[in-house]
Design a protein around this motif. Structure first.
Motif, PDB file in Angstrom:
ATOM      1  N   LEU A  57      -5.512  17.612   5.190  1.00 38.63           N
ATOM      2  CA  LEU A  57      -4.704  17.197   3.923  1.00 38.63           C
ATOM      3  C   LEU A  57      -5.926  16.642   3.037  1.00 38.63           C
ATOM      4  N   GLY A  58      -5.607  16.549   1.656  1.00 36.17           N
ATOM      5  CA  GLY A  58      -6.638  16.037   0.787  1.00 36.17           C
ATOM      6  C   GLY A  58      -6.694  14.675   1.097  1.00 36.17           C
ATOM      7  N   LYS A  59      -8.083  14.227   0.702  1.00 39.77           N
ATOM      8  CA  LYS A  59      -8.440  13.021   1.433  1.00 39.77           C
ATOM      9  C   LYS A  59      -7.605  11.613   1.029  1.00 39.77           C
ATOM     10  N   TRP A  60      -7.034  11.510  -0.120  1.00 39.47           N
ATOM     11  CA  TRP A  60      -6.163  10.591  -0.552  1.00 39.47           C
ATOM     12  C   TRP A  60      -4.973  10.676   0.276  1.00 39.47           C
ATOM     13  N   GLN A  61      -4.451  11.863   0.352  1.00 36.77           N
ATOM     14  CA  GLN A  61      -3.147  12.041   1.413  1.00 36.77           C
ATOM     15  C   GLN A  61      -3.285  11.893   2.592  1.00 36.77           C
ATOM     16  N   HIS A  62      -4.666  12.067   3.018  1.00 31.73           N
ATOM     17  CA  HIS A  62      -5.154  11.796   4.457  1.00 31.73           C
ATOM     18  C   HIS A  62      -4.829  10.388   4.587  1.00 31.73           C
ATOM     19  N   ILE A  63      -5.385   9.533   3.905  1.00 31.70           N
ATOM     20  CA  ILE A  63      -5.369   8.083   4.022  1.00 31.70           C
ATOM     21  C   ILE A  63      -4.009   7.572   3.989  1.00 31.70           C
ATOM     22  N   GLU A  64      -3.258   8.122   2.989  1.00 31.76           N
ATOM     23  CA  GLU A  64      -1.800   8.093   2.953  1.00 31.76           C
ATOM     24  C   GLU A  64      -1.149   8.047   4.341  1.00 31.76           C
ATOM     25  N   ALA A  65      -1.260   9.279   4.903  1.00 28.21           N
ATOM     26  CA  ALA A  65      -0.759   9.741   6.069  1.00 28.21           C
ATOM     27  C   ALA A  65      -1.183   8.819   7.286  1.00 28.21           C
ATOM     28  N   LEU A  66      -2.490   8.374   7.201  1.00 30.81           N
ATOM     29  CA  LEU A  66      -2.812   7.408   8.305  1.00 30.81           C
ATOM     30  C   LEU A  66      -1.916   6.099   8.039  1.00 30.81           C
ATOM     31  N   GLY A  67      -1.692   5.605   6.924  1.00 26.29           N
ATOM     32  CA  GLY A  67      -0.834   4.616   6.739  1.00 26.29           C
ATOM     33  C   GLY A  67       0.723   4.594   7.183  1.00 26.29           C
ATOM     34  N   ALA A  68       0.996   5.722   7.180  1.00 23.72           N
ATOM     35  CA  ALA A  68       2.490   6.168   7.425  1.00 23.72           C
ATOM     36  C   ALA A  68       2.599   6.408   8.956  1.00 23.72           C
ATOM     37  N   ASP A  69       1.379   6.593   9.760  1.00 23.93           N
ATOM     38  CA  ASP A  69       1.442   6.947  11.007  1.00 23.93           C
ATOM     39  C   ASP A  69       2.100   5.857  11.509  1.00 23.93           C
ATOM     40  N   PRO A  70       2.985   6.013  12.657  1.00 25.35           N
ATOM     41  CA  PRO A  70       3.487   4.817  13.369  1.00 25.35           C
ATOM     42  C   PRO A  70       2.825   3.842  14.025  1.00 25.35           C
ATOM     43  N   VAL A  71       1.469   4.325  14.739  1.00 28.29           N
ATOM     44  CA  VAL A  71       0.868   3.388  15.446  1.00 28.29           C
ATOM     45  C   VAL A  71      -0.067   2.827  14.638  1.00 28.29           C
ATOM     46  N   VAL A  72      -0.904   3.505  13.638  1.00 32.00           N
ATOM     47  CA  VAL A  72      -1.647   2.728  12.784  1.00 32.00           C
ATOM     48  C   VAL A  72      -0.929   1.928  11.755  1.00 32.00           C
ATOM     49  N   GLY A  73      -0.055   2.409  11.454  1.00 28.26           N
ATOM     50  CA  GLY A  73       0.886   1.715  10.444  1.00 28.26           C
ATOM     51  C   GLY A  73       1.578   0.341  10.981  1.00 28.26           C
ATOM     52  N   ALA A  74       1.706   0.382  12.223  1.00 32.57           N
ATOM     53  CA  ALA A  74       2.350  -1.024  12.724  1.00 32.57           C
ATOM     54  C   ALA A  74       1.353  -1.766  13.073  1.00 32.57           C
ATOM     55  N   ARG A  75      -0.225  -1.574  13.329  1.00 28.26           N
ATOM     56  CA  ARG A  75      -1.094  -2.088  13.445  1.00 28.26           C
ATOM     57  C   ARG A  75      -1.507  -2.917  12.174  1.00 28.26           C
ATOM     58  N   TRP A  76      -1.549  -1.920  10.959  1.00 26.51           N
ATOM     59  CA  TRP A  76      -1.666  -2.550   9.573  1.00 26.51           C
ATOM     60  C   TRP A  76      -0.547  -3.689   9.255  1.00 26.51           C
ATOM     61  N   GLN A  77       0.570  -3.394   9.586  1.00 23.64           N
ATOM     62  CA  GLN A  77       1.605  -4.248   9.345  1.00 23.64           C
ATOM     63  C   GLN A  77       1.277  -5.588   9.848  1.00 23.64           C
ATOM     64  N   ALA A  78       0.838  -5.494  11.292  1.00 25.87           N
ATOM     65  CA  ALA A  78       0.581  -6.711  12.138  1.00 25.87           C
ATOM     66  C   ALA A  78      -0.323  -7.303  11.318  1.00 25.87           C
ATOM     67  N   ARG A  79      -1.578  -6.722  10.910  1.00 24.59           N
ATOM     68  CA  ARG A  79      -2.782  -7.255  10.504  1.00 24.59           C
ATOM     69  C   ARG A  79      -2.484  -8.016   9.190  1.00 24.59           C
ATOM     70  N   PHE A  80      -1.812  -7.220   8.161  1.00 28.02           N
ATOM     71  CA  PHE A  80      -1.578  -7.617   6.681  1.00 28.02           C
ATOM     72  C   PHE A  80      -0.460  -8.126   6.528  1.00 28.02           C
ATOM     73  N   GLY A  81       0.613  -8.124   7.368  1.00 24.39           N
ATOM     74  CA  GLY A  81       2.129  -8.293   6.878  1.00 24.39           C
ATOM     75  C   GLY A  81       2.936  -7.669   5.957  1.00 24.39           C
ATOM     76  N   ARG A  82       2.297  -6.609   5.646  1.00 23.31           N
ATOM     77  CA  ARG A  82       3.097  -5.471   4.721  1.00 23.31           C
ATOM     78  C   ARG A  82       2.509  -3.926   4.989  1.00 23.31           C
ATOM     79  N   PRO A  83       3.228  -3.040   4.625  1.00 22.90           N
ATOM     80  CA  PRO A  83       2.793  -1.676   4.782  1.00 22.90           C
ATOM     81  C   PRO A  83       1.561  -1.477   3.807  1.00 22.90           C
ATOM     82  N   MET A  84       0.858  -0.368   4.271  1.00 20.32           N
ATOM     83  CA  MET A  84      -0.116  -0.003   3.515  1.00 20.32           C
ATOM     84  C   MET A  84       0.357   0.577   1.826  1.00 20.32           C
ATOM     85  N   SER A  85      -0.003  -0.114   0.930  1.00 17.33           N
ATOM     86  CA  SER A  85       0.223   0.279  -0.476  1.00 17.33           C
ATOM     87  C   SER A  85      -0.635   1.165  -1.300  1.00 17.33           C
TER      88      SER A  85
END
Length: 270
Positions: free
Chosen positions: A51-79
């Motif tokens: 993917l394009g690199k911005w879209q790549h980062i977006e996809a990582l934030g939406a990944d179930p495992v990475v996204g859950a870890r982000w949510q647990a760390r920051f208390g919100r989804p990746m914006s």
């Protein structure tokens, strides 16, 4: 002659340069760490490759495992603001380091020479933005590789992979008469989708790219059994994505072009 191919459109990292596609993956890890002190594994960073690199980062934030870890760390989804910040951190790191990963994948120069010897043109598309590609293209040209055109992830308003737009821009830039006489070669699933959506023949690379994750040294020293194991792990995803052919590296491409021309001669289309 309607059975003759007109062009091959290559990806860059993992396809023609940077065996194993290590430049972008490691820098995603570093960018997440620098921007948010957030740990990402190399395997996780590889997930959306192509993917394009911005879209790549977006996809990582939406990944179930990475996204859950982000949510647990920051208390919100990746914006979107978070993605912008990581991307702004990623970009200068990528520009700084990309030339260090510009070594050509073995067989590239020989394959390009054979393609040009057939009277065909060479296009290229990439998930890298233009700012990064200016550095990488100069480094690759110094090593003997310069395609006839390069379309980058941020060049077109329509977007990038998995849509067909970058590949179709190559068709325009190269003056190609039929998309059915073009071949898209890529080591990523979004890159294969790009070619299929553009109506082209597609060739997946099983061992030189991001899904395999091998360094050149690991590939060269791997036994036949070890290579077979990686091939069997990687190939099914390419087949499921619709790749017409799957080979190990660019070095094996020329016989595939012969087969495609034979199929065109029998009236087959992608």
């Amino acid at each position: 002659m309607q059975h003759r191919l007109e062009a091959v459109i290559f990806d860059w990292a993992g396809t023609t340069v940077d065996f194993g596609s290590f430049a972008p993956t490691q820098i995603f890890v570093d960018a997440f760490r620098q921007a948010f002190d957030f740990e990402l594994s190399l395997a996780e960073a590889r997930g959306p490759m192509g993917l394009g690199k911005w879209q790549h980062i977006e996809a990582l934030g939406a990944d179930p495992v990475v996204g859950a870890r982000w949510q647990a760390r920051f208390g919100r989804p990746m914006s979107h603001a978070d993605i912008d910040h990581i991307y702004r951190t990623f970009l200068p790191l990528q520009v700084e380091r990309v030339a260090a990963h510009a070594d050509l994948i073995p067989g590239t120069l020989e394959t390009i020479a054979a393609i040009r010897g057939r009277g065909m043109k060479i296009g290229s598309t990439t998930g890298y933005p233009r700012q990064v590609m200016e550095r990488l293209m100069a480094a690759a040209e110094a090593k003997g590789y310069a395609p006839d055109c390069t379309v980058c992830a941020d060049d077109l308003e329509a977007g990038a992979r998995p849509g067909p737009w970058m590949a179709l821009q190559c068709v325009l830039d190269l003056g190609i008469g039929s998309v059915a006489r073009c071949v898209k070669v890529d080591d990523t699933l979004p890159g294969i989708a790009e070619g299929i959506h553009a109506g082209m023949w597609t060739v997946g690379l099983a061992l030189s790219g991001s899904p395999a994750g091998l360094t050149l040294a690991e590939y060269e020293t791997a036994s036949a059994e070890e290579r077979r194991a990686v091939r069997e792990r990687v190939t099914p995803a390419f087949v499921e994505a619709g790749a017409h052919f799957v080979i190990d590296t660019i070095a094996e491409l020329v016989p595939v072009l012969d087969e495609i021309e034979a199929r065109l001669g029998r009236g087959e289309r992608p």
